[in-house]
Design a protein around this motif. Structure first.
Motif, PDB file in Angstrom:
ATOM      1  N   LEU A  59     -54.616 -54.102  10.169  1.00  0.00           N
ATOM      2  CA  LEU A  59     -55.570 -53.857  11.250  1.00  0.00           C
ATOM      3  C   LEU A  59     -54.903 -54.101  12.601  1.00  0.00           C
ATOM      4  CD1 LEU A  59     -58.850 -55.474   9.885  1.00  0.00           C
ATOM      5  CD2 LEU A  59     -58.397 -53.041  10.259  1.00  0.00           C
ATOM      6  N   GLY A  60     -55.184 -53.239  13.547  1.00  0.00           N
ATOM      7  CA  GLY A  60     -54.633 -53.404  14.886  1.00  0.00           C
ATOM      8  C   GLY A  60     -53.187 -52.984  15.029  1.00  0.00           C
ATOM      9  N   THR A  61     -52.615 -52.400  13.984  1.00  0.00           N
ATOM     10  CA  THR A  61     -51.243 -51.901  14.063  1.00  0.00           C
ATOM     11  C   THR A  61     -51.276 -50.375  14.050  1.00  0.00           C
ATOM     12  OG1 THR A  61     -50.813 -51.699  11.687  1.00  0.00           O
ATOM     13  CG2 THR A  61     -50.488 -53.885  12.668  1.00  0.00           C
ATOM     14  N   ALA A  62     -50.155 -49.770  14.305  1.00  0.00           N
ATOM     15  CA  ALA A  62     -50.046 -48.308  14.231  1.00  0.00           C
ATOM     16  C   ALA A  62     -49.788 -47.857  12.798  1.00  0.00           C
ATOM     17  CB  ALA A  62     -48.917 -47.826  15.143  1.00  0.00           C
ATOM     18  N   ILE A  63     -49.734 -48.789  11.872  1.00  0.00           N
ATOM     19  CA  ILE A  63     -49.410 -48.490  10.476  1.00  0.00           C
ATOM     20  C   ILE A  63     -50.696 -48.197   9.717  1.00  0.00           C
ATOM     21  CG2 ILE A  63     -48.400 -49.394   8.361  1.00  0.00           C
ATOM     22  CD1 ILE A  63     -46.843 -51.340  10.334  1.00  0.00           C
ATOM     23  N   CYS A  64     -50.784 -47.002   9.159  1.00  0.00           N
ATOM     24  CA  CYS A  64     -51.990 -46.649   8.397  1.00  0.00           C
ATOM     25  C   CYS A  64     -51.719 -46.615   6.904  1.00  0.00           C
ATOM     26  CB  CYS A  64     -52.576 -45.332   8.885  1.00  0.00           C
ATOM     27  SG  CYS A  64     -51.433 -43.969   8.904  1.00  0.00           S
ATOM     28  N   GLY A  65     -50.494 -46.855   6.507  1.00  0.00           N
ATOM     29  CA  GLY A  65     -50.186 -46.912   5.094  1.00  0.00           C
ATOM     30  C   GLY A  65     -48.823 -47.528   4.875  1.00  0.00           C
ATOM     31  N   LEU A  66     -48.696 -48.226   3.767  1.00  0.00           N
ATOM     32  CA  LEU A  66     -47.439 -48.859   3.416  1.00  0.00           C
ATOM     33  C   LEU A  66     -47.247 -48.687   1.921  1.00  0.00           C
ATOM     34  CD1 LEU A  66     -45.026 -50.794   3.876  1.00  0.00           C
ATOM     35  CD2 LEU A  66     -46.641 -52.686   3.612  1.00  0.00           C
ATOM     36  N   TRP A  67     -46.142 -48.073   1.548  1.00  0.00           N
ATOM     37  CA  TRP A  67     -45.819 -47.879   0.143  1.00  0.00           C
ATOM     38  C   TRP A  67     -44.636 -48.776  -0.191  1.00  0.00           C
ATOM     39  CZ3 TRP A  67     -42.103 -43.429  -1.140  1.00  0.00           C
ATOM     40  CH2 TRP A  67     -41.704 -43.490  -2.480  1.00  0.00           C
ATOM     41  N   VAL A  68     -44.827 -49.610  -1.198  1.00  0.00           N
ATOM     42  CA  VAL A  68     -43.760 -50.488  -1.659  1.00  0.00           C
ATOM     43  C   VAL A  68     -43.406 -50.074  -3.091  1.00  0.00           C
ATOM     44  CG1 VAL A  68     -43.034 -52.860  -2.085  1.00  0.00           C
ATOM     45  CG2 VAL A  68     -44.612 -52.361  -0.203  1.00  0.00           C
ATOM     46  N   PRO A  69     -42.288 -49.356  -3.253  1.00  0.00           N
ATOM     47  CA  PRO A  69     -41.885 -48.945  -4.601  1.00  0.00           C
ATOM     48  C   PRO A  69     -41.321 -50.126  -5.383  1.00  0.00           C
ATOM     49  CG  PRO A  69     -40.343 -48.095  -2.947  1.00  0.00           C
ATOM     50  CD  PRO A  69     -41.402 -48.858  -2.218  1.00  0.00           C
ATOM     51  N   GLY A  70     -41.464 -50.068  -6.687  1.00  0.00           N
ATOM     52  CA  GLY A  70     -40.928 -51.122  -7.535  1.00  0.00           C
ATOM     53  C   GLY A  70     -40.530 -50.577  -8.894  1.00  0.00           C
ATOM     54  N   ARG A  71     -39.940 -51.428  -9.706  1.00  0.00           N
ATOM     55  CA  ARG A  71     -39.468 -50.981 -11.025  1.00  0.00           C
ATOM     56  C   ARG A  71     -40.601 -50.777 -12.018  1.00  0.00           C
ATOM     57  NH1 ARG A  71     -34.755 -54.534 -10.014  1.00  0.00           N
ATOM     58  NH2 ARG A  71     -33.052 -53.074  -9.632  1.00  0.00           N
ATOM     59  N   SER A  72     -41.600 -51.662 -12.015  1.00  0.00           N
ATOM     60  CA  SER A  72     -42.671 -51.551 -13.006  1.00  0.00           C
ATOM     61  C   SER A  72     -43.990 -51.081 -12.418  1.00  0.00           C
ATOM     62  CB  SER A  72     -42.872 -52.885 -13.717  1.00  0.00           C
ATOM     63  OG  SER A  72     -43.250 -53.873 -12.784  1.00  0.00           O
ATOM     64  N   GLN A  73     -44.180 -51.270 -11.129  1.00  0.00           N
ATOM     65  CA  GLN A  73     -45.379 -50.776 -10.462  1.00  0.00           C
ATOM     66  C   GLN A  73     -45.088 -50.527  -8.993  1.00  0.00           C
ATOM     67  OE1 GLN A  73     -48.547 -53.600 -10.894  1.00  0.00           O
ATOM     68  NE2 GLN A  73     -47.559 -55.163  -9.695  1.00  0.00           N
ATOM     69  N   GLU A  74     -45.947 -49.734  -8.388  1.00  0.00           N
ATOM     70  CA  GLU A  74     -45.793 -49.419  -6.969  1.00  0.00           C
ATOM     71  C   GLU A  74     -47.085 -49.809  -6.266  1.00  0.00           C
ATOM     72  OE1 GLU A  74     -43.241 -46.171  -6.101  1.00  0.00           O
ATOM     73  OE2 GLU A  74     -43.622 -45.319  -8.072  1.00  0.00           O
ATOM     74  N   TRP A  75     -46.945 -50.221  -5.030  1.00  0.00           N
ATOM     75  CA  TRP A  75     -48.092 -50.657  -4.238  1.00  0.00           C
ATOM     76  C   TRP A  75     -48.317 -49.706  -3.076  1.00  0.00           C
ATOM     77  CZ3 TRP A  75     -51.454 -54.568  -5.190  1.00  0.00           C
ATOM     78  CH2 TRP A  75     -51.102 -55.483  -6.183  1.00  0.00           C
ATOM     79  N   VAL A  76     -49.575 -49.415  -2.817  1.00  0.00           N
ATOM     80  CA  VAL A  76     -49.985 -48.706  -1.610  1.00  0.00           C
ATOM     81  C   VAL A  76     -50.958 -49.634  -0.891  1.00  0.00           C
ATOM     82  CG1 VAL A  76     -51.267 -46.753  -0.664  1.00  0.00           C
ATOM     83  CG2 VAL A  76     -49.687 -46.399  -2.585  1.00  0.00           C
ATOM     84  N   PHE A  77     -50.589 -50.024   0.321  1.00  0.00           N
ATOM     85  CA  PHE A  77     -51.452 -50.844   1.154  1.00  0.00           C
ATOM     86  C   PHE A  77     -51.970 -49.985   2.296  1.00  0.00           C
ATOM     87  CE2 PHE A  77     -48.367 -53.789  -0.716  1.00  0.00           C
ATOM     88  CZ  PHE A  77     -49.212 -54.739  -1.249  1.00  0.00           C
ATOM     89  N   HIS A  78     -53.206 -50.220   2.691  1.00  0.00           N
ATOM     90  CA  HIS A  78     -53.794 -49.505   3.826  1.00  0.00           C
ATOM     91  C   HIS A  78     -54.780 -50.430   4.521  1.00  0.00           C
ATOM     92  CE1 HIS A  78     -57.722 -48.866   1.875  1.00  0.00           C
ATOM     93  NE2 HIS A  78     -57.016 -48.725   0.759  1.00  0.00           N
TER      94      HIS A  78
END
Length: 167
Positions: A59-78
């Protein structure tokens, strides 16, 4: 046309359009589509589970999405949003990066190999927190997200099927 494509030259915009359209066609998505079905299709392509989480830290940032790739699972933050269509677009944009294989760039590869703890915050920010749409990579991901969103809007069960509800 999205802001992403307007920011690029005609040649680069055409390339982004072609690449995104090709990637969308390769997904072979069925009719009556839901966001969960798109996530499942991308999980199958990536060979890993995808976890999606809203976080107040964006919140309050210019970032509207963050993808963190990984070996067993991947994360999408918003960031949290009261609007389902906006939430979908945040998620679809990050899924588009996954479909397009944008984690193959050197900075993201370092993240996968070294782990987030040993990296400077600046490297993490540059590798994963995309706030500019002036690159072909970002334009292509946004256009693919738009195509997936259009496929979702074609079903009356998803928000935004205005034409189905009101004719």
């Amino acid at each position: 046309m999205t802001q992403a494509l307007r920011s690029l030259s005609i040649t680069k915009s055409e390339q982004a359009f072609c690449d995104a359209s090709e990637a969308f066609e390769s997904l072979n998505l069925s009719s009556g589509l839901t966001l969960e079905q798109i996530v499942s299709a991308v999980e199958e392509i990536r060979g890993r589970r995808i976890r999606i989480k809203a976080t107040d830290r964006l919140l309050g940032t210019a970032i509207c999405g963050l993808w963190v790739p990984g070996r067993s699972q991947e994360w999408v933050f918003h960031p949290p949003t009261p609007w389902e269509l906006q939430r979908q677009q945040f998620i679809l944009h990050e899924l588009a990066h996954m479909v397009l294989g944008h984690d193959a760039n050197s900075a993201a590869r370092v993240l996968l190999l070294e782990g987030l703890q040993s990296l400077s915050p600046e490297l993490v920010r540059r590798a994963l927190m995309r706030t500019e749409f002036r690159t072909v990579e970002e334009a292509t991901a946004e256009y693919l997200a738009d195509l997936m969103a259009e496929a979702l809007r074609g079903t009356p069960t998803e928000p935004g099927a205005f034409e189905e509800v009101f004719g």
